[in-house]
Design an enzyme around this catalytic site. Structure first.
Site, PDB file in Angstrom:
ATOM      1  N   GLY A   1       0.976  -1.282  -0.020  1.00 34.28           N
ATOM      2  CA  GLY A   1       0.002   0.083  -0.202  1.00 34.28           C
ATOM      3  C   GLY A   1       0.769   1.338   0.046  1.00 34.28           C
ATOM      4  CB  CYS A   2       3.861   2.306   2.124  1.00 38.24           C
ATOM      5  SG  CYS A   2       2.741   1.963   3.696  1.00 38.24           S
ATOM      6  CB  THR A   3       5.147   0.169  -2.821  1.00 39.20           C
ATOM      7  OG1 THR A   3       6.231  -0.141  -1.971  1.00 39.20           O
ATOM      8  CG2 THR A   3       5.814   0.243  -4.196  1.00 39.20           C
TER       9      THR A   3
ATOM     10  CB  ALA B   1       5.498   6.020  -2.487  1.00 40.34           C
TER      11      ALA B   1
END
Length: 156
Positions: free
Chosen positions: A42-44, A47
């Protein structure tokens, strides 16, 4: 917890691109997004979404930075691995995430733990929060933030 209309306290951060910023006086509109951890799915995706829209944010004269409690060395690897174009801030001491109220108790499989809530703040040039998104879902989020950022825009 900082919300819409609130003045951001004097919090100084250094981003992965070497820029230093006082969040209470950012010099122009700023998107500050909080995310749990580098190099997770999710964070990738988040970003990458902000990176993809970086030219439109720049055109609107709005700076974008991401923040997690990961150390700067981990941020640098994350940026290199995915070719990210958005600077990241390390909040290892928790000062910024505590001030914004994004370091929260979470629960997974019945186990409680402290972690970063995915949240985004659009801060005006005056250091006041123009918009706040809490408990963010990644799909479409960066585009929503861009629309709001374009409505306040930066100095000409």
């Amino acid at each position: 917890m900082i919300g819409e209309g609130d003045k951001v306290p004097a919090l100084k951060v250094t981003a992965s691109d070497g820029s230093e910023l006082d969040l209470s006086s950012p010099g122009g509109p700023l998107v500050l997004y909080f995310y749990p951890k580098d190099d997770t799915s999710g964070c990738t995706r988040e970003a990458q979404d902000f990176t993809e829209l970086a030219p439109q944010f720049a055109q609107a004269k709005v700076k974008v930075i991401g923040l997690s409690r990961d150390p700067m060395k981990k941020h640098e690897k994350f940026i290199d691995k995915y070719g990210l174009k958005v600077p990241l801030v390390s909040d290892e001491d928790g000062g910024v995430s505590d001030a914004f109220g994004t370091w929260v108790e979470k629960s997974m499989y019945g186990r409680k733990y402290m972690g970063m809530e995915r949240a985004t703040y659009l801060i005006g040039a005056d250091g006041k929060v123009a918009r706040a998104w809490r408990k963010v879902k990644v799909p479409g989020h960066a585009a929503d933030v861009l629309k709001a950022a374009q409505s306040i825009g930066g100095p000409a």
